[in-house]
Design a protein around this motif. Structure first.
Motif, PDB file in Angstrom:
ATOM      1  N   PRO A   5       1.118  -1.465   0.376  1.00 27.82           N
ATOM      2  CA  PRO A   5      -0.159   0.010  -0.053  1.00 27.82           C
ATOM      3  C   PRO A   5       0.627   1.056   0.102  1.00 27.82           C
ATOM      4  CG  PRO A   5      -0.141  -0.903   2.243  1.00 27.82           C
ATOM      5  CD  PRO A   5       0.896  -2.224   1.415  1.00 27.82           C
ATOM      6  N   ILE A   6       0.090   2.635  -0.234  1.00 29.77           N
ATOM      7  CA  ILE A   6       0.761   3.470  -0.967  1.00 29.77           C
ATOM      8  C   ILE A   6       0.497   4.966  -0.008  1.00 29.77           C
ATOM      9  CG2 ILE A   6       2.135   2.676  -3.002  1.00 29.77           C
ATOM     10  CD1 ILE A   6       0.180   4.613  -4.336  1.00 29.77           C
ATOM     11  N   SER A   7       1.100   5.663   0.828  1.00 35.13           N
ATOM     12  CA  SER A   7       0.885   6.580   1.889  1.00 35.13           C
ATOM     13  C   SER A   7      -0.543   7.362   0.961  1.00 35.13           C
ATOM     14  CB  SER A   7       1.640   7.490   2.289  1.00 35.13           C
ATOM     15  OG  SER A   7       2.516   7.780   1.842  1.00 35.13           O
ATOM     16  N   MET A   8      -1.423   8.366   1.803  1.00 37.36           N
ATOM     17  CA  MET A   8      -1.871   9.438   1.025  1.00 37.36           C
ATOM     18  C   MET A   8      -1.459   9.962   0.263  1.00 37.36           C
ATOM     19  SD  MET A   8      -4.800  10.077   1.143  1.00 37.36           S
ATOM     20  CE  MET A   8      -5.964   9.200   1.589  1.00 37.36           C
ATOM     21  N   HIS A   9       0.177  10.828   0.769  1.00 32.89           N
ATOM     22  CA  HIS A   9       0.951  11.602   0.811  1.00 32.89           C
ATOM     23  C   HIS A   9       1.747  11.102  -0.628  1.00 32.89           C
ATOM     24  CE1 HIS A   9       3.855  14.566   0.459  1.00 32.89           C
ATOM     25  NE2 HIS A   9       4.556  13.801   0.750  1.00 32.89           N
ATOM     26  N   ARG A  10       2.176   9.759  -0.506  1.00 33.32           N
ATOM     27  CA  ARG A  10       2.437   9.853  -1.946  1.00 33.32           C
ATOM     28  C   ARG A  10       0.833   9.700  -2.902  1.00 33.32           C
ATOM     29  NH1 ARG A  10       7.319   9.323  -3.742  1.00 33.32           N
ATOM     30  NH2 ARG A  10       7.632   7.953  -2.093  1.00 33.32           N
ATOM     31  N   LEU A  11      -0.779   9.441  -2.516  1.00 34.20           N
ATOM     32  CA  LEU A  11      -1.453   9.898  -3.905  1.00 34.20           C
ATOM     33  C   LEU A  11      -1.525  10.978  -4.064  1.00 34.20           C
ATOM     34  CD1 LEU A  11      -3.768   7.179  -1.867  1.00 34.20           C
ATOM     35  CD2 LEU A  11      -2.404   6.928  -4.308  1.00 34.20           C
ATOM     36  N   SER A  19      -2.102  16.371 -12.089  1.00 31.99           N
ATOM     37  CA  SER A  19      -2.412  17.836 -12.563  1.00 31.99           C
ATOM     38  C   SER A  19      -1.702  18.605 -13.362  1.00 31.99           C
ATOM     39  CB  SER A  19      -2.903  18.459 -11.165  1.00 31.99           C
ATOM     40  OG  SER A  19      -2.247  18.892 -10.407  1.00 31.99           O
ATOM     41  N   ARG A  20      -0.569  18.788 -12.892  1.00 32.13           N
ATOM     42  CA  ARG A  20       0.357  19.787 -13.790  1.00 32.13           C
ATOM     43  C   ARG A  20       0.824  18.529 -15.022  1.00 32.13           C
ATOM     44  NH1 ARG A  20       3.740  20.822  -9.015  1.00 32.13           N
ATOM     45  NH2 ARG A  20       2.419  22.815  -7.909  1.00 32.13           N
ATOM     46  N   SER A  21       0.099  18.217 -15.424  1.00 34.38           N
ATOM     47  CA  SER A  21       0.427  17.066 -16.731  1.00 34.38           C
ATOM     48  C   SER A  21       1.457  16.312 -17.069  1.00 34.38           C
ATOM     49  CB  SER A  21       0.301  18.587 -18.132  1.00 34.38           C
ATOM     50  OG  SER A  21      -1.346  18.665 -17.918  1.00 34.38           O
ATOM     51  N   PHE A  22       1.942  15.908 -16.210  1.00 36.22           N
ATOM     52  CA  PHE A  22       3.678  15.346 -15.858  1.00 36.22           C
ATOM     53  C   PHE A  22       2.500  13.881 -16.372  1.00 36.22           C
ATOM     54  CE2 PHE A  22       6.032  16.368 -12.696  1.00 36.22           C
ATOM     55  CZ  PHE A  22       6.143  17.899 -12.542  1.00 36.22           C
ATOM     56  N   SER A  23       3.884  13.635 -17.330  1.00 35.56           N
ATOM     57  CA  SER A  23       3.373  12.127 -17.694  1.00 35.56           C
ATOM     58  C   SER A  23       3.944  10.828 -17.046  1.00 35.56           C
ATOM     59  CB  SER A  23       4.298  10.996 -19.212  1.00 35.56           C
ATOM     60  OG  SER A  23       5.686  11.192 -18.244  1.00 35.56           O
ATOM     61  N   GLU A  24       2.922   9.764 -17.075  1.00 40.43           N
ATOM     62  CA  GLU A  24       2.896   8.264 -16.048  1.00 40.43           C
ATOM     63  C   GLU A  24       4.362   8.046 -16.215  1.00 40.43           C
ATOM     64  OE1 GLU A  24       0.482   5.201 -18.043  1.00 40.43           O
ATOM     65  OE2 GLU A  24      -0.824   6.527 -17.039  1.00 40.43           O
ATOM     66  N   ARG A  25       5.492   8.642 -17.235  1.00 37.84           N
ATOM     67  CA  ARG A  25       6.717   7.262 -16.582  1.00 37.84           C
ATOM     68  C   ARG A  25       7.525   8.749 -16.056  1.00 37.84           C
ATOM     69  NH1 ARG A  25      10.037   5.904 -22.534  1.00 37.84           N
ATOM     70  NH2 ARG A  25       8.619   4.294 -21.272  1.00 37.84           N
ATOM     71  N   ALA A  26       7.129  10.344 -16.428  1.00 40.90           N
ATOM     72  CA  ALA A  26       7.779  11.007 -15.315  1.00 40.90           C
ATOM     73  C   ALA A  26       7.597  11.204 -14.314  1.00 40.90           C
ATOM     74  CB  ALA A  26       7.666  13.265 -15.958  1.00 40.90           C
ATOM     75  N   ILE A  27       6.483  10.696 -13.600  1.00 35.65           N
ATOM     76  CA  ILE A  27       5.961  10.526 -12.084  1.00 35.65           C
ATOM     77  C   ILE A  27       6.692   9.598 -11.536  1.00 35.65           C
ATOM     78  CG2 ILE A  27       3.612  10.155 -10.831  1.00 35.65           C
ATOM     79  CD1 ILE A  27       2.068  11.762 -12.823  1.00 35.65           C
ATOM     80  N   SER A  28       6.673   8.645 -12.278  1.00 39.65           N
ATOM     81  CA  SER A  28       7.328   6.799 -11.955  1.00 39.65           C
ATOM     82  C   SER A  28       9.092   7.361 -11.777  1.00 39.65           C
ATOM     83  CB  SER A  28       6.896   5.926 -12.635  1.00 39.65           C
ATOM     84  OG  SER A  28       7.707   5.972 -13.847  1.00 39.65           O
ATOM     85  N   ARG A  29       9.415   8.499 -12.073  1.00 42.99           N
ATOM     86  CA  ARG A  29      10.507   8.579 -12.206  1.00 42.99           C
ATOM     87  C   ARG A  29      10.910   9.391 -11.000  1.00 42.99           C
ATOM     88  NH1 ARG A  29      12.533   9.380 -17.875  1.00 42.99           N
ATOM     89  NH2 ARG A  29      12.954   8.078 -19.044  1.00 42.99           N
ATOM     90  N   GLU A  30       9.226  10.401 -10.603  1.00 41.32           N
ATOM     91  CA  GLU A  30      10.037  11.109  -9.899  1.00 41.32           C
ATOM     92  C   GLU A  30       9.374  11.153  -8.550  1.00 41.32           C
ATOM     93  OE1 GLU A  30      10.431  15.101  -8.158  1.00 41.32           O
ATOM     94  OE2 GLU A  30      11.061  14.378 -10.468  1.00 41.32           O
ATOM     95  N   ILE A  36       3.178   1.133 -13.407  1.00 41.89           N
ATOM     96  CA  ILE A  36       1.725   0.451 -13.650  1.00 41.89           C
ATOM     97  C   ILE A  36       0.760   1.110 -12.352  1.00 41.89           C
ATOM     98  CG2 ILE A  36       1.252  -2.318 -13.004  1.00 41.89           C
ATOM     99  CD1 ILE A  36       3.591  -2.905 -15.208  1.00 41.89           C
ATOM    100  N   THR A  37       2.109   1.569 -11.589  1.00 40.69           N
ATOM    101  CA  THR A  37       1.238   1.951  -9.817  1.00 40.69           C
ATOM    102  C   THR A  37       0.736   3.103 -10.474  1.00 40.69           C
ATOM    103  OG1 THR A  37       3.091   0.648  -8.741  1.00 40.69           O
ATOM    104  CG2 THR A  37       1.307   2.420  -7.434  1.00 40.69           C
ATOM    105  N   VAL A  38       1.629   3.966 -11.534  1.00 41.42           N
ATOM    106  CA  VAL A  38       1.340   5.236 -11.485  1.00 41.42           C
ATOM    107  C   VAL A  38      -0.283   5.064 -12.146  1.00 41.42           C
ATOM    108  CG1 VAL A  38       1.651   7.358 -12.835  1.00 41.42           C
ATOM    109  CG2 VAL A  38       2.893   6.043 -11.654  1.00 41.42           C
ATOM    110  N   SER A  39      -0.204   4.026 -13.511  1.00 42.01           N
ATOM    111  CA  SER A  39      -1.478   3.878 -14.886  1.00 42.01           C
ATOM    112  C   SER A  39      -2.823   2.923 -14.179  1.00 42.01           C
ATOM    113  CB  SER A  39      -0.704   2.562 -15.740  1.00 42.01           C
ATOM    114  OG  SER A  39      -2.336   2.964 -16.635  1.00 42.01           O
TER     115      SER A  39
END
Length: 58
Positions: A5-11, A19-30, A36-39
């Protein structure tokens, strides 16, 4: 680790990036989580019928 499980902070971080239009790949890296989790969370957020800003304000 599978199904960890991931924390509410991570969500909220995922929502903020979406909301800032980051790609799924950029979010996963950041945030150091899998694409897959981001998706999966992105899909859940979209199926709620609310926009990202509304979800952030909950």
């Amino acid at each position: 680790m599978a199904n960890k499980p991931i924390s509410m902070h991570r969500l909220r971080q995922i929502l903020l990036c979406l909301s800032r239009s980051f790609s799924e790949r950029a979010i996963s890296r950041e945030l150091s989580i899998s694409r897959i989790t981001v998706s999966r969370y992105k899909s859940c957020f979209l199926s709620s019928g609310l926009d990202y800003e509304s979800l952030l304000n909950l």
